[in-house]
Enzyme design. Structure first.
Site, PDB file in Angstrom:
ATOM      1  CG  ASP A 127      14.463   2.994   3.098  1.00 28.00           C
ATOM      2  OD1 ASP A 127      14.728   1.875   3.559  1.00 28.00           O
ATOM      3  OD2 ASP A 127      14.025   3.171   1.951  1.00 28.00           O
ATOM      4  CD1 TRP A 131      13.342  -2.764  -2.110  1.00 31.33           C
ATOM      5  CD2 TRP A 131      12.175  -2.772  -4.022  1.00 31.33           C
ATOM      6  NE1 TRP A 131      13.405  -1.506  -2.655  1.00 31.33           N
ATOM      7  CE2 TRP A 131      12.703  -1.478  -3.820  1.00 31.33           C
ATOM      8  CE3 TRP A 131      11.420  -3.012  -5.158  1.00 31.33           C
ATOM      9  CZ2 TRP A 131      12.493  -0.432  -4.707  1.00 31.33           C
ATOM     10  CZ3 TRP A 131      11.201  -1.980  -6.056  1.00 31.33           C
ATOM     11  CH2 TRP A 131      11.731  -0.699  -5.829  1.00 31.33           C
ATOM     12  CG  ASN A 132      17.611  -8.676  -0.184  1.00 31.28           C
ATOM     13  OD1 ASN A 132      17.105  -9.551   0.479  1.00 31.28           O
ATOM     14  ND2 ASN A 132      18.926  -8.523  -0.252  1.00 31.28           N
ATOM     15  CE1 TYR A 156       8.443   4.693   2.969  1.00 31.12           C
ATOM     16  CE2 TYR A 156      10.779   5.098   3.087  1.00 31.12           C
ATOM     17  CZ  TYR A 156       9.723   4.469   2.512  1.00 31.12           C
ATOM     18  OH  TYR A 156       9.947   3.628   1.470  1.00 31.12           O
ATOM     19  CD1 TRP A 157      11.411   3.358   6.461  1.00 29.30           C
ATOM     20  CD2 TRP A 157      11.016   1.873   8.075  1.00 29.30           C
ATOM     21  NE1 TRP A 157      11.095   2.155   5.868  1.00 29.30           N
ATOM     22  CE2 TRP A 157      10.849   1.229   6.835  1.00 29.30           C
ATOM     23  CE3 TRP A 157      10.810   1.119   9.255  1.00 29.30           C
ATOM     24  CZ2 TRP A 157      10.497  -0.119   6.715  1.00 29.30           C
ATOM     25  CZ3 TRP A 157      10.464  -0.215   9.129  1.00 29.30           C
ATOM     26  CH2 TRP A 157      10.312  -0.822   7.875  1.00 29.30           C
ATOM     27  CE1 TYR A 179      11.851   2.910  -6.709  1.00 31.45           C
ATOM     28  CE2 TYR A 179      13.988   2.704  -7.786  1.00 31.45           C
ATOM     29  CZ  TYR A 179      13.223   2.705  -6.634  1.00 31.45           C
ATOM     30  OH  TYR A 179      13.812   2.501  -5.421  1.00 31.45           O
ATOM     31  NE  ARG A 188       8.541   7.948  -0.546  1.00 30.42           N
ATOM     32  CZ  ARG A 188       8.988   6.701  -0.721  1.00 30.42           C
ATOM     33  NH1 ARG A 188       8.234   5.676  -0.367  1.00 30.42           N
ATOM     34  NH2 ARG A 188      10.181   6.474  -1.228  1.00 30.42           N
ATOM     35  CD  GLU A 247       5.465   1.767   1.591  1.00 29.58           C
ATOM     36  OE1 GLU A 247       4.745   2.614   1.005  1.00 29.58           O
ATOM     37  OE2 GLU A 247       6.698   1.695   1.420  1.00 29.58           O
TER      38      GLU A 247
HETATM   39  C1  GLC Z   1      11.010   1.091   1.103  1.00 29.91           C
HETATM   40  C2  GLC Z   1      11.309   0.500   2.468  1.00 29.91           C
HETATM   41  C3  GLC Z   1      12.095  -0.768   2.302  1.00 29.91           C
HETATM   42  C4  GLC Z   1      11.341  -1.714   1.382  1.00 29.91           C
HETATM   43  C5  GLC Z   1      10.929  -1.040   0.066  1.00 29.91           C
HETATM   44  C6  GLC Z   1       9.976  -1.878  -0.753  1.00 29.91           C
HETATM   45  O1  GLC Z   1      12.158   1.465   0.448  1.00 29.91           O
HETATM   46  O2  GLC Z   1      11.970   1.399   3.275  1.00 29.91           O
HETATM   47  O3  GLC Z   1      12.337  -1.373   3.528  1.00 29.91           O
HETATM   48  O4  GLC Z   1      12.092  -2.843   1.121  1.00 29.91           O
HETATM   49  O5  GLC Z   1      10.297   0.162   0.339  1.00 29.91           O
HETATM   50  O6  GLC Z   1       8.851  -2.219  -0.013  1.00 29.91           O
END
Ligand code: GLC
Length: 435
Positions: A169, A39-40, A354-355, A87, A202, A398
């Site tokens: 997200d 992941w970026n 989550y967020w 996934y 989630r 997380e």
């Molecule tokens: C979820 C998070 C994102 C993160 C990814 C991997 O998708 O919302 O921000 O990069 O998980 O940890």
């Protein structure tokens, strides 16, 4: 009976072990079960963690991320280096043509800031310069992509076209822009995340159907950058991405100047100037920065942890920092751990989902940098102490419940471990991510 809290040394060992276990050879997966690819923005934070352990490996983390870079400069949110079962949405769902396979969207551009951290930590100057020289044009291309393709009219505000590009997200900030979309797909049965993590932690199926509708729209445009930026059904300036980009512009400008990349430095200076002005359009009547729906012209109804990030971008004054500190104090009256991802007084707040409420340490890292450099060391110290306590009591998960600190989401998380190694285990290292 109380359990003794783990010592700093044992947490260090655990954090190192998590990075070692999540290392796939040159890149790190965020978490073995839930997120089995690169992941970026996770990798950018992980590189900061490696910078205190193994510099060679830190450079590699950034270099493998850029193997996924598109010809137009975009650095995708996920690079699918190797196939992994379980996934969704995996490579085939995105319909992109890059090799190695990638998604078609990006994520918050932390990479240039991470490159500066790694560069400054590298004791071997010759190696550091050589590695940075190779990486710098790619970093500049990725910033050009944000400033030119994702701001095609040069307004100083960059657009995200998919909530996942924000990294936050399912923040309530995206509720109104998403509500305007009529879902054309039903992907509930394809989701895998709910088998790894409690569904109540989630995003919902309604959310997934809408975000995958956006993917279908972009596929129909063959992922053409400008067409996507101009016409997808969701176009928002996320105050988080905008802040992270401008901060990374500053770091990249510093590096480009140092290595004598004069044209690149000049381009970056122009983008910084234009985008810094853009923040004026993100201020609400109460003075707090918010995300802006570029389609409806409306500011987000809710304030999130993203609203604190302009300070990290070096935007705003000491007065702004005081104003945000007062907001954080209000939030602190109903939570024990800063910084909840979303306003705990809002109806949309959910401390488990989550967020929409939980605390994320990577966001805390950036908020602490912002408060400290704006002169509010007291606030920075407090957030850092609470973050340290979260890890000490609840481990490297997380995200965390802002009321109790309880561990939520995936366990043994790479970027949480990296934040321990690069930041929380080193209270003497100062609060700024880069100088
Ligand atoms: C979820 C998070 C994102 C993160 C990814 C991997 O998708 O919302 O921000 O990069 O998980 O940890």
């Amino acid at each position: 009976m109380t359990t003794p809290s783990p010592t700093s040394a044992s947490l260090d060992a655990l954090a190192r072990d998590i990075l070692a276990r999540n290392d796939r050879g040159g890149y790190t997966v965020p978490n073995e079960k839930v997120y089995p690819f690169q992941w970026n923005w996770d990798s950018a934070f992980v590189a900061m963690g490696f910078a205190v352990l193994d510099i060679e490996r830190a450079w590699q983390e950034l270099e493998t991320l850029f193997l996924g870079q598109w010809d137009d400069g975009m650095v995708p949110s996920i690079v699918f280096h190797k196939p992994a079962a379980n996934y969704y949405p995996g490579p085939s769902a995105w319909g992109t043509t890059h090799e190695p396979p990638t998604t078609g969207i990006s994520q918050p551009p932390v990479a240039a800031t991470a490159a500066r951290v790694v560069f400054e930590a590298d004791p071997d100057r010759a190696r550091a310069e050589a590695r940075l020289r190779a990486l710098l044009p790619k970093l500049v291309a990725s910033h050009r992509w944000w400033h030119e393709i994702r701001d095609p009219d040069g307004t100083g505000l960059v657009a995200i076209v998919h909530p996942w590009e924000t990294g936050r997200d399912n923040s309530p900030e995206w509720d109104a822009p998403l509500a305007a979309i009529t879902p054309t797909v039903d992907v509930a049965a394809l989701r895998k995340d709910k088998t790894h993590v409690n569904a109540s932690e989630r995003p919902t199926d309604a959310f997934y159907n809408r975000v995958m509708t956006l993917v279908e729209e972009a596929k129909a445009l063959h992922w053409d950058g400008k067409a996507v930026a101009r016409s997808l059904s969701l176009r928002v300036c996320d105050v988080g991405v905008q802040s992270i980009l401008v901060r990374a512009d500053h770091d990249l400008h510093h590096l480009a100047t140092l290595l004598g990349f004069a044209d690149e430095a000049a381009a970056l200076a122009g983008w910084i100037e234009r985008s810094t002005k853009g923040f004026d359009r993100l201020r609400g009547d109460d003075g707090i920065w918010r995300s802006l729906d570029l389609r409806s012209g409306k500011l987000a109804a809710s304030v999130s942890s993203g609203s604190f990030l302009p300070l990290y971008a070096r935007v705003g004054t000491r007065e702004d920092a005081d104003h945000l500190a007062a907001l954080l104090d209000r939030w602190g009256s109903v939570t024990s751990y800063a910084v909840p991802s979303s306003d705990p007084f809002a109806e949309t707040y959910d401390p488990h989902r989550y967020w929409r409420g939980p605390v994320w340490l990577v966001v805390n890292r950036m908020i602490v940098d912002g408060f400290a450099t704006a002169g509010r060391l007291d606030v920075a110290d407090r957030i850092a102490a609470q973050s340290r306590e979260l890890v000490g009591r609840h481990g490297f998960c997380e995200y965390f419940d802002p009321r109790t600190g309880d561990a939520l989401g995936g366990r043994d998380f790479s970027w949480t471990a990296a934040m321990w190694l690069a930041w929380l285990a080193r209270p003497d290292a100062g609060h700024a991510v880069t100088g």
